[in-house]
Design a protein around this motif. Structure first.
Motif, PDB file in Angstrom:
ATOM      1  N   ILE A  33      30.559  -6.537 -85.268  1.00  0.00           N
ATOM      2  CA  ILE A  33      30.492  -6.321 -83.815  1.00  0.00           C
ATOM      3  C   ILE A  33      30.658  -7.641 -83.073  1.00  0.00           C
ATOM      4  N   MET A  34      29.918  -8.670 -83.528  1.00  0.00           N
ATOM      5  CA  MET A  34      29.991  -9.965 -82.841  1.00  0.00           C
ATOM      6  C   MET A  34      31.377 -10.594 -82.982  1.00  0.00           C
ATOM      7  N   ALA A  35      31.947 -10.528 -84.208  1.00  0.00           N
ATOM      8  CA  ALA A  35      33.289 -11.093 -84.419  1.00  0.00           C
ATOM      9  C   ALA A  35      34.289 -10.404 -83.486  1.00  0.00           C
ATOM     10  N   GLY A  36      34.139  -9.089 -83.344  1.00  0.00           N
ATOM     11  CA  GLY A  36      35.033  -8.345 -82.466  1.00  0.00           C
ATOM     12  C   GLY A  36      34.908  -8.781 -81.025  1.00  0.00           C
ATOM     13  N   ILE A  37      33.661  -9.015 -80.583  1.00  0.00           N
ATOM     14  CA  ILE A  37      33.445  -9.436 -79.191  1.00  0.00           C
ATOM     15  C   ILE A  37      34.048 -10.825 -78.953  1.00  0.00           C
ATOM     16  N   TYR A  38      33.821 -11.757 -79.907  1.00  0.00           N
ATOM     17  CA  TYR A  38      34.423 -13.096 -79.774  1.00  0.00           C
ATOM     18  C   TYR A  38      35.937 -12.991 -79.664  1.00  0.00           C
ATOM     19  N   TYR A 138      55.305 -14.813 -84.589  1.00  0.00           N
ATOM     20  CA  TYR A 138      54.921 -14.168 -85.851  1.00  0.00           C
ATOM     21  C   TYR A 138      53.509 -14.527 -86.304  1.00  0.00           C
ATOM     22  N   VAL A 139      52.819 -15.376 -85.544  1.00  0.00           N
ATOM     23  CA  VAL A 139      51.463 -15.751 -85.951  1.00  0.00           C
ATOM     24  C   VAL A 139      50.483 -14.567 -85.899  1.00  0.00           C
ATOM     25  N   PRO A 140      50.456 -13.788 -84.788  1.00  0.00           N
ATOM     26  CA  PRO A 140      49.516 -12.652 -84.795  1.00  0.00           C
ATOM     27  C   PRO A 140      49.781 -11.632 -85.909  1.00  0.00           C
ATOM     28  N   PRO A 141      51.020 -11.163 -86.105  1.00  0.00           N
ATOM     29  CA  PRO A 141      51.231 -10.208 -87.203  1.00  0.00           C
ATOM     30  C   PRO A 141      50.839 -10.757 -88.566  1.00  0.00           C
ATOM     31  N   ILE A 142      51.228 -12.031 -88.830  1.00  0.00           N
ATOM     32  CA  ILE A 142      50.934 -12.612 -90.149  1.00  0.00           C
ATOM     33  C   ILE A 142      49.432 -12.779 -90.341  1.00  0.00           C
ATOM     34  N   VAL A 164      38.861  -0.185 -96.558  1.00  0.00           N
ATOM     35  CA  VAL A 164      39.533   0.667 -95.569  1.00  0.00           C
ATOM     36  C   VAL A 164      39.940  -0.176 -94.365  1.00  0.00           C
ATOM     37  N   MET A 165      39.015  -1.034 -93.907  1.00  0.00           N
ATOM     38  CA  MET A 165      39.336  -1.898 -92.780  1.00  0.00           C
ATOM     39  C   MET A 165      40.522  -2.795 -93.143  1.00  0.00           C
ATOM     40  N   GLY A 166      40.569  -3.262 -94.394  1.00  0.00           N
ATOM     41  CA  GLY A 166      41.694  -4.081 -94.853  1.00  0.00           C
ATOM     42  C   GLY A 166      43.013  -3.342 -94.710  1.00  0.00           C
ATOM     43  N   LEU A 167      43.031  -2.084 -95.137  1.00  0.00           N
ATOM     44  CA  LEU A 167      44.264  -1.292 -95.038  1.00  0.00           C
ATOM     45  C   LEU A 167      44.693  -1.128 -93.588  1.00  0.00           C
ATOM     46  N   VAL A 168      43.705  -0.890 -92.700  1.00  0.00           N
ATOM     47  CA  VAL A 168      44.019  -0.726 -91.280  1.00  0.00           C
ATOM     48  C   VAL A 168      44.650  -2.006 -90.728  1.00  0.00           C
ATOM     49  N   LEU A 189      43.493  -5.861 -80.812  1.00  0.00           N
ATOM     50  CA  LEU A 189      43.157  -4.562 -81.402  1.00  0.00           C
ATOM     51  C   LEU A 189      42.581  -4.751 -82.806  1.00  0.00           C
ATOM     52  N   GLY A 190      43.259  -5.544 -83.627  1.00  0.00           N
ATOM     53  CA  GLY A 190      42.851  -5.738 -85.017  1.00  0.00           C
ATOM     54  C   GLY A 190      41.558  -6.523 -85.141  1.00  0.00           C
ATOM     55  N   PHE A 191      41.554  -7.734 -84.566  1.00  0.00           N
ATOM     56  CA  PHE A 191      40.382  -8.601 -84.740  1.00  0.00           C
ATOM     57  C   PHE A 191      39.247  -8.221 -83.797  1.00  0.00           C
TER      58      PHE A 191
END
Lengths: 208, 99
Positions: A33-38, A138-142, A164-168, A189-191
């Protein structure tokens, strides 16, 4: 002679020992949760303050004046987010380990870390090379792709949900490498969003 | 009663020894300190249980050095895998028969 109840207890013990000795379970949903907020805050800051959009920079790699004045700040911002997220994860895991009366640094956590580190270092080096070549788009996709690979390989040694999160993240990385102009949105969206969803789910599922 | 305890090995009557075998079943090798942490035992207590399992030929020992510190690692022998497997099957049968 043991009683039936004892044998059932035996089996419970076997199960718990197999799990404890092969998986690192001192993770907490709060780290996600915290990583997502950062990450969301960072992405918003990059967009609002620096008007940063990696896609547009990537499109102009051929022109010489494409050097982006605020790139250093963006890299600095990304590093701060990374350090904050990692610091929170270590701190939260340390507390979770204490609660379970386990050590944070043990065979399972070492194995988890080793399996995540290799894809992360490979991805990190690739990202540095891309930045040096000016292929910022290409930095964000990679970063999503390699982070997803790290989670997927580390997921063997912790809760299954991490896989599962890895696959997403891998899927998001691949999709965003096609739609590079939306890099920052996919990155957020991802991070950001995925981390928060994962964190809330884990918190809800494993902590009563 | 005789049929019920078929496959159940006496060495696994102790929950600590069962714990050691369970941990070794899912790890190729574990060192003394990891086992100690998982089982929450004193050095002497763990050592005596490990000795007992070693005597039965269920686990093997591999000694090496990390720097100057001796590092003892334990692993399951094929015999141990077989015995542990039989024991699990025995437990399964026992519980099924009582349902």
């Amino acid at each position: 002679m043991k009683k039936e109840k004892d044998y059932i207890q035996d089996i419970a013990e076997i199960r718990s020992m197999m799990e404890r000795s092969s998986k690192f379970l001192s993770l907490s949903g709060w780290a996600g949760i915290m990583a997502g907020i950062y990450a969301l805050a960072g992405a918003l800051a990059a967009y609002k303050i620096y008007d940063f959009n990696p896609g547009t920079i990537g499109n102009s790699i051929n022109s010489e004046n494409s050097s982006y004045p605020d790139l250093y700040f963006i890299v600095l911002l990304a590093l701060i987010i990374l350090i904050l997220a990692l610091g929170t994860a270590v701190y939260v895991s340390y507390r979770a380990a204490n609660k379970r009366e386990e050590k944070l640094w043990n065979t399972t956590s070492k194995r988890l870390l080793m399996n995540m580190t290799i894809p992360l270092i490979a991805g990190g080096i690739l990202i540095l090379i891309l930045i040096s070549k000016g292929m910022i788009a290409y930095v964000p996709p990679i970063s999503l792709l390699f982070y997803g690979l790290a989670l997927y390989s580390g997921g063997n040694f912790t809760y299954q949900e991490v896989r599962v999160m890895g696959l997403v993240q891998i899927c998001l990385g691949l999709i965003s490498s096609y739609f590079v102009e939306y890099g920052l949105i996919f990155w957020a969206l991802g991070f950001g969003v995925i981390h928060i969803i994962y964190g809330i789910y884990m918190q809800y599922k494993y902590e009563k | 009663m005789k049929i019920l305890i078929e496959g159940l090995h006496k060495a696994f009557e102790s929950r600590i020894r069962l714990g050691i075998m369970s941990a070794l079943a899912v790890n190729d090798m574990l060192d003394f300190n990891s086992l100690k942490e998982y089982l929450d035992l004193t050095d002497g207590n763990l050592a005596s249980h490990l000795k007992a399992l070693e005597k039965e030929n269920f686990i093997g020992v591999k000694k090496s050095f990390v720097g100057k510190k001796p590092n003892t690692k334990y692993f399951m022998t094929t015999e141990g895998v077989q015995a542990f497997d039989d024991h699990l099957k025995g437990l399964e049968r026992l519980i099924k028969s009582q349902k």
